[in-house]
Design a protein around this motif. Structure first.
Motif, PDB file in Angstrom:
ATOM      1  N   LEU A  13       0.833  -1.196   0.000  1.00 39.05           N
ATOM      2  CA  LEU A  13       0.000   0.000   0.000  1.00 39.05           C
ATOM      3  C   LEU A  13       0.874   1.255   0.000  1.00 39.05           C
ATOM      4  N   THR A  14       1.921   1.257   0.789  1.00 37.96           N
ATOM      5  CA  THR A  14       2.858   2.378   0.836  1.00 37.96           C
ATOM      6  C   THR A  14       3.521   2.580  -0.516  1.00 37.96           C
ATOM      7  N   CYS A  15       3.932   1.491  -1.160  1.00 41.97           N
ATOM      8  CA  CYS A  15       4.552   1.586  -2.488  1.00 41.97           C
ATOM      9  C   CYS A  15       3.585   2.189  -3.500  1.00 41.97           C
ATOM     10  N   THR A  16       2.322   1.792  -3.417  1.00 38.38           N
ATOM     11  CA  THR A  16       1.325   2.304  -4.349  1.00 38.38           C
ATOM     12  C   THR A  16       1.131   3.801  -4.154  1.00 38.38           C
ATOM     13  N   ILE A  17       0.989   4.235  -2.914  1.00 35.73           N
ATOM     14  CA  ILE A  17       0.801   5.657  -2.635  1.00 35.73           C
ATOM     15  C   ILE A  17       2.005   6.448  -3.102  1.00 35.73           C
ATOM     16  N   ALA A  18       3.213   5.967  -2.848  1.00 34.97           N
ATOM     17  CA  ALA A  18       4.432   6.658  -3.283  1.00 34.97           C
ATOM     18  C   ALA A  18       4.525   6.721  -4.793  1.00 34.97           C
ATOM     19  N   ALA A  19       4.073   5.674  -5.457  1.00 40.24           N
ATOM     20  CA  ALA A  19       4.195   5.610  -6.918  1.00 40.24           C
ATOM     21  C   ALA A  19       3.263   6.584  -7.618  1.00 40.24           C
ATOM     22  N   VAL A  20       2.098   6.863  -7.040  1.00 43.77           N
ATOM     23  CA  VAL A  20       1.151   7.735  -7.718  1.00 43.77           C
ATOM     24  C   VAL A  20       1.159   9.163  -7.169  1.00 43.77           C
ATOM     25  N   ALA A  21       1.937   9.442  -6.128  1.00 45.54           N
ATOM     26  CA  ALA A  21       2.016  10.785  -5.574  1.00 45.54           C
ATOM     27  C   ALA A  21       2.675  11.712  -6.585  1.00 45.54           C
ATOM     28  N   GLY A  22       2.259  12.966  -6.590  1.00 48.51           N
ATOM     29  CA  GLY A  22       2.814  13.934  -7.522  1.00 48.51           C
ATOM     30  C   GLY A  22       4.183  14.431  -7.104  1.00 48.51           C
ATOM     31  N   ARG A  23       4.813  15.096  -8.040  1.00 48.65           N
ATOM     32  CA  ARG A  23       6.126  15.697  -7.796  1.00 48.65           C
ATOM     33  C   ARG A  23       5.940  17.179  -7.530  1.00 48.65           C
ATOM     34  N   GLN A  24       6.903  17.785  -6.833  1.00 56.92           N
ATOM     35  CA  GLN A  24       6.879  19.214  -6.621  1.00 56.92           C
ATOM     36  C   GLN A  24       8.004  19.849  -7.432  1.00 56.92           C
ATOM     37  N   PHE A  25       7.672  20.920  -8.150  1.00 57.84           N
ATOM     38  CA  PHE A  25       8.632  21.636  -8.974  1.00 57.84           C
ATOM     39  C   PHE A  25       8.866  23.015  -8.375  1.00 57.84           C
ATOM     40  N   LEU A  26      10.122  23.406  -8.222  1.00 53.19           N
ATOM     41  CA  LEU A  26      10.471  24.747  -7.778  1.00 53.19           C
ATOM     42  C   LEU A  26      10.552  25.616  -9.027  1.00 53.19           C
ATOM     43  N   VAL A  27       9.621  26.529  -9.178  1.00 58.16           N
ATOM     44  CA  VAL A  27       9.535  27.363 -10.384  1.00 58.16           C
ATOM     45  C   VAL A  27      10.813  28.180 -10.538  1.00 58.16           C
ATOM     46  N   GLY A  28      11.433  28.050 -11.704  1.00 54.16           N
ATOM     47  CA  GLY A  28      12.665  28.776 -11.980  1.00 54.16           C
ATOM     48  C   GLY A  28      13.884  28.202 -11.285  1.00 54.16           C
ATOM     49  N   GLU A  29      13.679  27.135 -10.544  1.00 52.61           N
ATOM     50  CA  GLU A  29      14.730  26.481  -9.762  1.00 52.61           C
ATOM     51  C   GLU A  29      15.514  27.503  -8.952  1.00 52.61           C
ATOM     52  N   ASN A  30      16.829  27.627  -9.140  1.00 48.22           N
ATOM     53  CA  ASN A  30      17.615  28.486  -8.243  1.00 48.22           C
ATOM     54  C   ASN A  30      17.410  29.983  -8.474  1.00 48.22           C
ATOM     55  N   VAL A  31      16.749  30.405  -9.575  1.00 43.15           N
ATOM     56  CA  VAL A  31      16.493  31.834  -9.769  1.00 43.15           C
ATOM     57  C   VAL A  31      15.173  32.259  -9.153  1.00 43.15           C
ATOM     58  N   GLY A  32      14.296  31.312  -8.889  1.00 43.76           N
ATOM     59  CA  GLY A  32      13.020  31.632  -8.264  1.00 43.76           C
ATOM     60  C   GLY A  32      12.083  32.368  -9.204  1.00 43.76           C
ATOM     61  N   TRP A  33      11.098  33.042  -8.619  1.00 39.69           N
ATOM     62  CA  TRP A  33      10.081  33.797  -9.362  1.00 39.69           C
ATOM     63  C   TRP A  33      10.480  35.262  -9.284  1.00 39.69           C
ATOM     64  N   ARG A  34      11.013  35.783 -10.384  1.00 37.19           N
ATOM     65  CA  ARG A  34      11.534  37.150 -10.417  1.00 37.19           C
ATOM     66  C   ARG A  34      11.403  37.707 -11.829  1.00 37.19           C
ATOM     67  N   VAL A  35      11.724  38.985 -11.991  1.00 36.68           N
ATOM     68  CA  VAL A  35      11.727  39.599 -13.320  1.00 36.68           C
ATOM     69  C   VAL A  35      12.938  39.032 -14.074  1.00 36.68           C
ATOM     70  N   PRO A  36      12.713  38.438 -15.234  1.00 35.20           N
ATOM     71  CA  PRO A  36      13.839  37.925 -16.019  1.00 35.20           C
ATOM     72  C   PRO A  36      14.713  39.070 -16.556  1.00 35.20           C
ATOM     73  N   ALA A  37      15.979  38.769 -16.789  1.00 36.90           N
ATOM     74  CA  ALA A  37      16.878  39.738 -17.406  1.00 36.90           C
ATOM     75  C   ALA A  37      16.394  40.008 -18.832  1.00 36.90           C
ATOM     76  N   MET A  38      16.827  41.097 -19.426  1.00 37.41           N
ATOM     77  CA  MET A  38      16.372  41.472 -20.771  1.00 37.41           C
ATOM     78  C   MET A  38      16.608  40.365 -21.792  1.00 37.41           C
ATOM     79  N   ARG A  39      17.682  39.618 -21.662  1.00 38.13           N
ATOM     80  CA  ARG A  39      18.017  38.573 -22.627  1.00 38.13           C
ATOM     81  C   ARG A  39      17.246  37.280 -22.382  1.00 38.13           C
ATOM     82  N   GLU A  40      16.517  37.192 -21.294  1.00 38.89           N
ATOM     83  CA  GLU A  40      15.829  35.939 -20.962  1.00 38.89           C
ATOM     84  C   GLU A  40      14.342  36.135 -20.698  1.00 38.89           C
ATOM     85  N   THR A  41      13.686  36.924 -21.521  1.00 36.95           N
ATOM     86  CA  THR A  41      12.268  37.233 -21.296  1.00 36.95           C
ATOM     87  C   THR A  41      11.360  36.016 -21.407  1.00 36.95           C
ATOM     88  N   GLN A  42      11.824  34.938 -22.018  1.00 41.27           N
ATOM     89  CA  GLN A  42      11.028  33.709 -22.115  1.00 41.27           C
ATOM     90  C   GLN A  42      11.466  32.668 -21.088  1.00 41.27           C
TER      91      GLN A  42
END
Length: 190
Positions: A13-42
């Protein structure tokens, strides 16, 4: 049911719950949620396009002196946060991707959104019958376009070291099957 059968059933049961649990994503990873530099607007759209998001996954936004606005597609295109679906400003926001479809995120400050602090996330079902489609980020002179990998490295080509999203889904399905069989055995064999 014996204690070893109960322990085995709990393990499956534990294996099943672990297998279907979602993942967490850190938006922007180490840059976080911030204004992008001019060269990285996308920055954020490219970050999102390089990942596969499934129902049950979560996004963590980390930021200071800002906000995260979940909005509609038309408001997203205009960087308009006046009629949001949801607004968050705690600096460490976790958003559950709870349905299939597109989620549109912008900064609550229009000038930040106009400078590229916005992101579209496409959420798929974990029960997708085929490998998810490969999405190529829009061409931009600021981001190189890399050639496609040789066909021998693509999922399903016999490369046993593949550990992409398709493998994760296969492992989840296999864990579920093993769990069901294990529980059935536990219940029918004292």
């Amino acid at each position: 049911m014996s204690s070893s059968s109960t322990a085995l059933a709990f393990f499956f049961l534990t294996c099943t719950i672990a297998a279907v649990a979602g993942r967490q994503f850190l938006v922007g990873e180490n840059v976080g949620w911030r204004v992008p530099a001019m060269r990285e607007t996308q920055l954020y759209d490219i970050w999102a396009l390089r990942r596969h998001f499934y129902v049950g996954d979560t996004l963590r936004f980390q930021y200071k002196n800002d906000s995260v606005v979940l909005t509609t597609e038309s408001a997203f295109m205009r960087c308009d946060s006046r009629q949001p679906i949801s607004v968050f400003n705690d600096g460490n926001t976790v958003i559950n991707l709870d349905k299939v479809g597109k989620f549109y995120f912008i900064s609550g400050k229009a000038n930040r959104c106009i400078k590229g602090q916005k992101m579209t996330v496409n959420v798929e079902s974990r029960n997708y019958p085929y490998p998810p489609p490969v999405v190529t980020p829009p061409h931009s002179p600021n981001y190189p376009i890399y050639p496609a990998p040789p066909s021998s490295q693509l999922p399903g080509s016999g490369n046993s070291s593949d550990s992409g999203p398709e493998s994760t889904v296969s492992i989840s399905v296999m864990s579920f099957i093993v769990s069901v069989v294990g529980l059935w055995l536990c219940m029918h064999h004292p």
